[in-house]
Design an enzyme around this catalytic site. Structure first.
Site, PDB file in Angstrom:
ATOM      1  N   ASP A 100      -5.218  13.567  -7.025  1.00  0.00           N
ATOM      2  CA  ASP A 100      -5.216  12.437  -6.110  1.00  0.00           C
ATOM      3  C   ASP A 100      -5.769  12.925  -4.779  1.00  0.00           C
ATOM      4  O   ASP A 100      -5.298  13.938  -4.255  1.00  0.00           O
ATOM      5  CB  ASP A 100      -3.761  11.964  -5.935  1.00  0.00           C
ATOM      6  CG  ASP A 100      -3.642  10.489  -5.653  1.00  0.00           C
ATOM      7  OD1 ASP A 100      -4.442   9.979  -4.872  1.00  0.00           O
ATOM      8  OD2 ASP A 100      -2.720   9.857  -6.213  1.00  0.00           O
ATOM      9  N   ASP A 202      -7.620   7.751  -2.938  1.00  0.00           N
ATOM     10  CA  ASP A 202      -6.664   6.805  -2.353  1.00  0.00           C
ATOM     11  C   ASP A 202      -7.309   5.895  -1.300  1.00  0.00           C
ATOM     12  O   ASP A 202      -8.158   6.347  -0.521  1.00  0.00           O
ATOM     13  CB  ASP A 202      -5.558   7.646  -1.690  1.00  0.00           C
ATOM     14  CG  ASP A 202      -4.407   6.829  -1.171  1.00  0.00           C
ATOM     15  OD1 ASP A 202      -3.683   6.255  -2.001  1.00  0.00           O
ATOM     16  OD2 ASP A 202      -4.222   6.762   0.059  1.00  0.00           O
ATOM     17  N   GLU A 254      -9.354   3.861  -5.492  1.00  0.00           N
ATOM     18  CA  GLU A 254      -8.372   2.788  -5.307  1.00  0.00           C
ATOM     19  C   GLU A 254      -8.930   1.864  -4.231  1.00  0.00           C
ATOM     20  O   GLU A 254      -9.049   2.251  -3.073  1.00  0.00           O
ATOM     21  CB  GLU A 254      -7.021   3.360  -4.876  1.00  0.00           C
ATOM     22  CG  GLU A 254      -5.957   2.297  -4.865  1.00  0.00           C
ATOM     23  CD  GLU A 254      -4.878   2.531  -3.822  1.00  0.00           C
ATOM     24  OE1 GLU A 254      -3.792   1.991  -3.990  1.00  0.00           O
ATOM     25  OE2 GLU A 254      -5.131   3.244  -2.820  1.00  0.00           O
ATOM     26  N   HIS A 319       2.763   3.752  -9.247  1.00  0.00           N
ATOM     27  CA  HIS A 319       3.890   4.077  -8.371  1.00  0.00           C
ATOM     28  C   HIS A 319       4.040   3.105  -7.202  1.00  0.00           C
ATOM     29  O   HIS A 319       4.932   3.281  -6.382  1.00  0.00           O
ATOM     30  CB  HIS A 319       3.696   5.504  -7.842  1.00  0.00           C
ATOM     31  CG  HIS A 319       2.465   5.610  -6.999  1.00  0.00           C
ATOM     32  ND1 HIS A 319       1.194   5.510  -7.542  1.00  0.00           N
ATOM     33  CD2 HIS A 319       2.284   5.748  -5.668  1.00  0.00           C
ATOM     34  CE1 HIS A 319       0.297   5.596  -6.567  1.00  0.00           C
ATOM     35  NE2 HIS A 319       0.939   5.743  -5.418  1.00  0.00           N
ATOM     36  N   ASP A 320       3.164   2.120  -7.112  1.00  0.00           N
ATOM     37  CA  ASP A 320       3.256   1.131  -6.035  1.00  0.00           C
ATOM     38  C   ASP A 320       3.712  -0.236  -6.554  1.00  0.00           C
ATOM     39  O   ASP A 320       3.814  -1.181  -5.785  1.00  0.00           O
ATOM     40  CB  ASP A 320       1.878   0.936  -5.362  1.00  0.00           C
ATOM     41  CG  ASP A 320       1.411   2.172  -4.602  1.00  0.00           C
ATOM     42  OD1 ASP A 320       2.272   2.929  -4.102  1.00  0.00           O
ATOM     43  OD2 ASP A 320       0.184   2.379  -4.505  1.00  0.00           O
TER      44      ASP A 320
HETATM   45  C1  NOJ Z   1      -2.034   3.888  -1.841  1.00  0.00           C
HETATM   46  C2  NOJ Z   1      -1.014   4.757  -2.515  1.00  0.00           C
HETATM   47  O1  NOJ Z   1      -1.014   4.487  -3.876  1.00  0.00           O
HETATM   48  C3  NOJ Z   1       0.308   4.459  -1.840  1.00  0.00           C
HETATM   49  O2  NOJ Z   1       1.395   5.023  -2.518  1.00  0.00           O
HETATM   50  C4  NOJ Z   1       0.217   4.938  -0.423  1.00  0.00           C
HETATM   51  O3  NOJ Z   1       1.373   4.542   0.290  1.00  0.00           O
HETATM   52  C5  NOJ Z   1      -1.001   4.355   0.297  1.00  0.00           C
HETATM   53  N1  NOJ Z   1      -2.189   4.333  -0.507  1.00  0.00           N
HETATM   54  C6  NOJ Z   1      -1.306   5.124   1.563  1.00  0.00           C
HETATM   55  O4  NOJ Z   1      -1.832   6.383   1.238  1.00  0.00           O
END
Ligand code: NOJ
Ligand code: CA
Length: 546
Positions: A100, A202, A254, A319-320
């Site tokens: 990541d 990310d 992402e 995880h979000d």
């Molecule tokens: C996306 C990540 O998946 C998340 O967990 C994170 O809080 C934010 N980007 C900021 O890096």
């Protein structure tokens, strides 16, 4: 591992959120040793790539998404040597290692920021985004951060504000600064040389902030105001050309998609940005707006946008997000049926399936009794903002429970021993009490388990190119809870049907003849004949029709 062009198309990617995967040294926190122990489990599942959430040194304000040193491993997770053992053991099993990369921002503890905030004259002065206060001393504009509050923080030493689209401990890097970009690319080259096979990058839609007048200064949320500007694409192309492309390393960004063109820019082969994209949608928006009908509209839209030369990450969990069986399925009466149906959905759609740890066991959302038991910075800020808007504690807790990112961050449920076999020590985040029923040990002994169903789907993909390269066409009504489509490649055509509801549904298709056509289903006996299938609650099936 050496890679041919397009090798990434064959992957099934398993996401590991380290902190919650497996504790190898008994301190209650998942780590690299634990990951090494569980490689055989992953091998048995059949995945051929692991994406690990950030493992670098971090003060953990946002669980590793705030990096203070990109060249070292977070102490809680182990050492560089542990990482190298993981890499070698993963490669020995044919499992690619995907890291990541958090490059939109660093931690405020990173040495670049520590230097940058000292003065306007130091060598790192321009590495972050600094702006003078407006005439009354206030912030440069109205932008708010993703986690709440202003996106600007004042630093007296410089008499300036810095921008943070996320937490104030996550200052945004200034990609317009050539030196900063070169240092960022050096980080990637360092990991390339260590044998990484690919990257998940990310929050990459906001590199160009457009503060020279191109961003939206009326818009309150910073990440919305400056999303997908021209410079962002330019910087991604530069990064890809310098770091990922030469060795065909896999890359997945992402990203935020607002228009078809965004999808094409990020993930069509011609645009030379990423191999594929993970679109980000705020959990609260997803919870409030999802429906099978919307899924069908999105499937059609994505496919039209990307069918020529685009590639796409397929996932329902990470995880979000809340746990997929709790959000899109039914984690009560039809837990098993719906967990399997969602698996079949992801694995039979065009492009690359992502499995988030625990999803293969049908792990569900959790409900802690008090806000103190939550860890997620987003949940805590959300709870406080509800209280300050006048909500009662009960209501604030109930809503926080449903949106919390901790739903998917509870420890992996390995067996029914104390702490679910995740650790011998009280874990950093409470175990979901349903681990006594839902756990890996149980499911590995049961041929009908959710785990075994995932295993079958992954094997099926390896044996049938139609699942990877097949043409996709929806063949169901725009209305209602049934999602059905065909996948076809050369002489083979598969029909895939899912019932996203508890109610029985009937589905018609001229090529349905009999249950003998069925390749996989989540019920013992399938009811289909003479052009019609009768679908029970959350029934899913794959049938060969040509
Ligand atoms: C996306 C990540 O998946 C998340 O967990 C994170 O809080 C934010 N980007 C900021 O890096
Ligand atoms: Ca540990």
């Amino acid at each position: 591992m050496r890679h041919e062009k397009d090798w990434y198309k064959e992957l099934v990617i398993y996401q590991i959120y380290l902190r919650s995967f497996k504790d190898g040294n008994g301190d209650g926190i998942g780590d690299l040793k634990g990951m090494i122990e569980k490689l055989d489990y992953l091998n048995e599942l059949g995945v051929n790539a692991v994406w690990m959430s950030p493992v670098y040194a971090s003060p953990n304000v946002d669980n590793g998404y705030d990096i203070s040193d990109y060249f070292s491993i977070m102490e809680e997770f182990g050492t560089m040597q542990d990482w190298e053992i993981f890499r070698d053991e993963a490669h020995a099993r044919g499992i690619a290692v995907i890291m990541d990369l958090v490059l939109n921002h660093t931690s405020d503890q990173h040495v670049w920021f520590q230097e940058s905030k000292k003065s306007r004259e130091n060598p790192y002065s321009d590495f972050y985004i600094w702006k003078d206060p407006v005439s009354d001393g206030g912030a440069p504009n109205v932008w708010m951060s993703v986690f709440g509050g202003s996106a600007w923080e004042y630093v007296p030493e410089r008499k300036q504000y810095y921008l943070h689209l996320f937490a104030k401990e996550q200052p945004d890097l200034n990609w317009d600064c050539l030196e900063a970009r070169q240092k960022i690319f050096d980080i990637i080259r360092f990991w390339n040389e260590k044998g990484v096979d690919g990257y998940r990058v990310d929050a990459i839609s906001y590199l160009d902030k457009g503060l020279d007048g191109r961003a939206d200064f009326q818009e309150k949320i910073g990440t919305v105001a400056c999303v997908n500007l021209e410079g962002t694409h330019r910087y991604i192309r530069e990064m890809a050309a310098e770091t990922f492309a030469p060795d065909h390393l896999m890359s997945v960004g992402e990203v935020n998609i607002n228009h078809e063109q965004d999808a094409r820019n990020y993930s069509s082969a011609k645009s030379s940005e990423f191999n594929m994209a993970i679109p980000f949608v705020l959990p609260i928006v997803e919870i409030q707006t999802w429906s099978p009908e919307k899924m069908k509209r999105d499937l059609e839209k994505d496919y039209q946008a990307l069918k020529e030369d685009g590639w796409w990450a397929r996932f329902l969990s990470n995880h979000d997000k809340p746990r997929q069986v709790s959000l899109y399925g039914n984690d009560g009466l039809y837990w098993k049926e719906s967990a399997k149906m969602l698996a079949c959905y992801i694995h039979t759609l065009p492009r690359t399936p992502f499995v988030y740890q625990g999803e293969e066991l049908g792990m569900t959302n959790v409900q802690y009794d008090s806000i103190e038991e939550y860890d997620d910075i987003d949940t805590k800020n959300y709870y406080m903002s509800m209280l300050s808007n006048g909500a009662s504690k009960e209501d604030a807790l109930a809503e926080s429970q449903s949106i919390s990112r901790d739903n998917s961050r509870t420890p992996m449920q390995w067996d029914d021993s104390a702490y679910a076999g995740f650790s011998t020590h009280k874990p950093w985040l409470g175990v979901n009490p349903n681990y006594v029923k839902i756990n890996a040990a149980n499911q590995m002994q049961d041929d009908t388990s959710v785990f075994r169903f995932y295993q079958k789907l992954i094997r099926l993909r390896k044996e049938n190119p139609v699942m990877i390269h097949g043409h996709f066409a929806l063949c169901c009504s725009k209305e209602g809870p049934v999602i059905a489509y065909t996948r076809s490649l050369e002489e083979v055509t598969w029909l895939i049907i899912h019932n996203f509801s508890e109610e029985e549904q009937s589905f018609e298709h001229e090529k349905i003849q009999s249950a003998e056509q069925v390749i996989l289903s989540n019920y013992d006996e399938v009811k289909m004949e003479n052009g019609q299938a009768k679908l029970r609650a959350y029934e899913t099936l794959i049938a060969r029709i040509e």
